[in-house]
Design a protein around this motif. Structure first.
Motif, PDB file in Angstrom:
ATOM      1  N   CYS A  67      45.880  91.506  42.006  1.00 38.02           N
ATOM      2  CA  CYS A  67      46.896  90.525  42.401  1.00 38.02           C
ATOM      3  C   CYS A  67      48.265  91.044  41.996  1.00 38.02           C
ATOM      4  O   CYS A  67      48.466  91.459  40.845  1.00 38.02           O
ATOM      5  N   VAL A  69      52.665  90.401  43.240  1.00 42.14           N
ATOM      6  CA  VAL A  69      53.627  89.782  44.156  1.00 42.14           C
ATOM      7  C   VAL A  69      54.445  90.827  44.907  1.00 42.14           C
ATOM      8  O   VAL A  69      55.227  90.486  45.790  1.00 42.14           O
ATOM      9  N   ASP A  71      54.025  94.404  46.954  1.00 40.10           N
ATOM     10  CA  ASP A  71      53.121  95.393  47.547  1.00 40.10           C
ATOM     11  C   ASP A  71      53.488  96.820  47.167  1.00 40.10           C
ATOM     12  O   ASP A  71      52.630  97.710  47.166  1.00 40.10           O
ATOM     13  N   ARG A  88      48.254  87.957  46.619  1.00 41.26           N
ATOM     14  CA  ARG A  88      49.646  87.849  46.202  1.00 41.26           C
ATOM     15  C   ARG A  88      49.803  86.797  45.105  1.00 41.26           C
ATOM     16  O   ARG A  88      50.580  86.965  44.177  1.00 41.26           O
ATOM     17  N   ASP A  89      49.072  85.695  45.227  1.00 38.37           N
ATOM     18  CA  ASP A  89      49.205  84.544  44.331  1.00 38.37           C
ATOM     19  C   ASP A  89      48.006  84.507  43.376  1.00 38.37           C
ATOM     20  O   ASP A  89      46.853  84.423  43.829  1.00 38.37           O
ATOM     21  N   SER A 211      57.282  89.045  47.316  1.00 44.22           N
ATOM     22  CA  SER A 211      57.352  87.588  47.369  1.00 44.22           C
ATOM     23  C   SER A 211      58.244  87.146  46.209  1.00 44.22           C
ATOM     24  O   SER A 211      57.795  87.030  45.066  1.00 44.22           O
TER      25      SER A 211
END
Length: 467
Positions: A67, A69, A71, A88-89, A211
């Protein structure tokens, strides 16, 4: 034949294995040592990648979920473990639909440690969390309590606690080799990133790979700017914990263990000033100062005397001990520790490396006691592997920096930042600012409260932004 198939087939009974010891099968709540640990990670770049590699140990265990946020920061990990599910989360990764792992590594910026670590604990997963354990003092206390409540294996990422040097220093000091210790000096070359600076102005578009809202997480809303990441978040009050947070859990851990310290009772500091012009002092409360000197006072403990611990960062150093020859190096390139004992002094580097009695001739004369605390193979790789092995054994297995030890240590480290932020605190009287925070702070550790300066108590915790 695989262990599980062997047992299911009944071949185990046919072969005469009527009694199988619990340490082989693992027992309730334990993972058999013969099985691989399934590991997930929140935060996969930088130190996250180091923690992943050392836990994975060339395939000895499994990396099953990643995981991040950003990339860009996760690219190397996703390439190395292509079968691992990517999120992502972190909340989605911890959702019961995807929660097919045994343990989680948290290697995110400091301001996100507590909420992510607490979520892992509440889901009953074993946890490795980078240092400092939390951003705030109150968060550290809550995580310490939660780890005991949920009964999972924990480890903070101060790898020196697993090394041989820390063990040696504990044994030497606790044997009385250097006598009573009443003062300890610790210094570091951090910060090696910008501090004592103003907030950046403007802001470019958020990179498509990032993000930004998830990266901000619990921190207050602000526009994206590359001045905040990667790595440079350490110098910003909302995200990092400055030089102390970066190195304090490594350096302070050594005297904290050796001298059996607990909560300090008082703290004070001085900081490096920044000037915009002649007699025009800059005020940048969003950023930690470029340098600081912090005095932490600890009370007597049983037959051990009270201790003053003095922290120096940003290029400030303690006075060279008279026992050190002029051409002998004081500490190491990134900092050092000096214990002042009533019989002799002891000097060491980061993680307690290269412990040396002063004067150095004592190293040939003294009888050095042997360490007693358990050792793992290598302070870096061994620290994560110690955690992996403990996860397989189950709650109660030894780790050198479990949260019952790491939590109080983190609170002590963050007391230094409490002093810094209180020192920077200003109140406006008419057209002028006054500095009520420039005083010694008296601390009630059990109650987590400053008893003589109420504004400082606002800094022991923070309100989280909803994200």
């Amino acid at each position: 034949m695989e262990r599980r198939k062997f047992i299911r087939s009944g071949a185990g009974l046919a072969a005469g294995f009527f009694i199988v010891p619990p340490h082989v099968l693992g027992g309730k709540g334990k993972i058999p040592p013969s099985d691989k640990l399934d590991i997930a990670a929140i935060g996969t770049g930088g130190k996250g990648m180091v923690n992943l590699n050392n836990s994975w140990n060339n395939g000895s265990d499994n990396i099953v979920a990643l995981c991040d946020v950003d990339d860009r920061m996760s690219a190397e990990a996703r390439k190395k473990w292509p079968r691992a599910r990517y999120f992502r989360d972190y909340r989605e990764m911890l959702d019961r639909r995807h929660r097919k792992f045994d343990a989680v590594i948290v290697s995110t910026p400091d301001h996100m440690h507590a909420v992510q670590a607490m979520a892992v604990l509440e889901h009953g997963k074993h946890l490795y969390c980078e240092k400092p354990l939390t951003h705030d003092i109150r968060e550290a206390r809550k995580l310490t309590e939660a780890a005991a409540k949920f009964k999972v294996v924990t480890q903070m990422g101060n790898q020196g606690s697993s090394g041989d040097s820390t063990r040696k220093i504990e044994a030497w000091i606790q044997s009385g080799l250097i006598g009573e210790v009443r003062r300890v000096h610790i210094w570091t070359n951090r910060p090696v990133w910008p501090q004592g600076i103003s907030l950046p102005e403007g802001g470019p578009p958020v990179p498509a790979e990032l993000s930004w809202d998830l990266w901000l997480g619990t921190a207050k809303q602000r526009a994206y700017h590359p001045a905040y990441l990667p790595a440079t978040w350490r110098g910003w009050v909302d995200f990092g914990t400055g030089a102390l947070g970066d190195m304090g859990c490594h350096f302070i851990d050594v005297p904290y263990r050796a001298l059996k310290l607990a909560y300090p009772v008082a703290v004070e500091c001085s900081i490096g000033a920044v000037w915009n012009g002649f007699f025009e002092e800059a005020y940048y409360p969003e950023s930690y100062p470029p340098s600081s000197k912090i005095h932490l006072q600890f009370p007597a403990r049983g037959n051990l005397p009270e201790v003053e611990l003095i922290w120096y960062d940003g290029g400030i150093l303690p006075k060279r001990p008279k026992e050190l020859k002029p051409d002998e190096q004081m500490g190491e390139w990134d900092g050092g520790i000096i214990f002042e004992g009533s019989k002799a002094k002891l000097m060491a580097g980061l993680f307690g490396r290269n412990p040396t009695l002063l004067p150095t001739a004592l190293m040939q004369e003294a009888s050095l006691p042997a360490p007693q605390r358990p050792l793992v193979d290598g302070a870096e790789e061994g620290h994560q592997q110690q955690w992996v092995r403990a996860c397989k054994e189950g709650y109660g297995a030894y780790t050198s920096s479990s949260f019952d030890a790491a939590g109080p240590l983190t609170e002590t480290v963050l007391m230094g930042n409490l002093a810094i932020l209180s020192y920077m605190y200003r109140e406006k009287e008419g057209n002028q600012y006054v500095y009520p925070g420039r005083k010694q702070l008296l601390w009630d550790g059990e109650a987590m409260r400053i008893t003589n300066f109420e504004p400082a108590n606002r800094l022991t915790g923070r309100e989280y932004r909803q994200f």
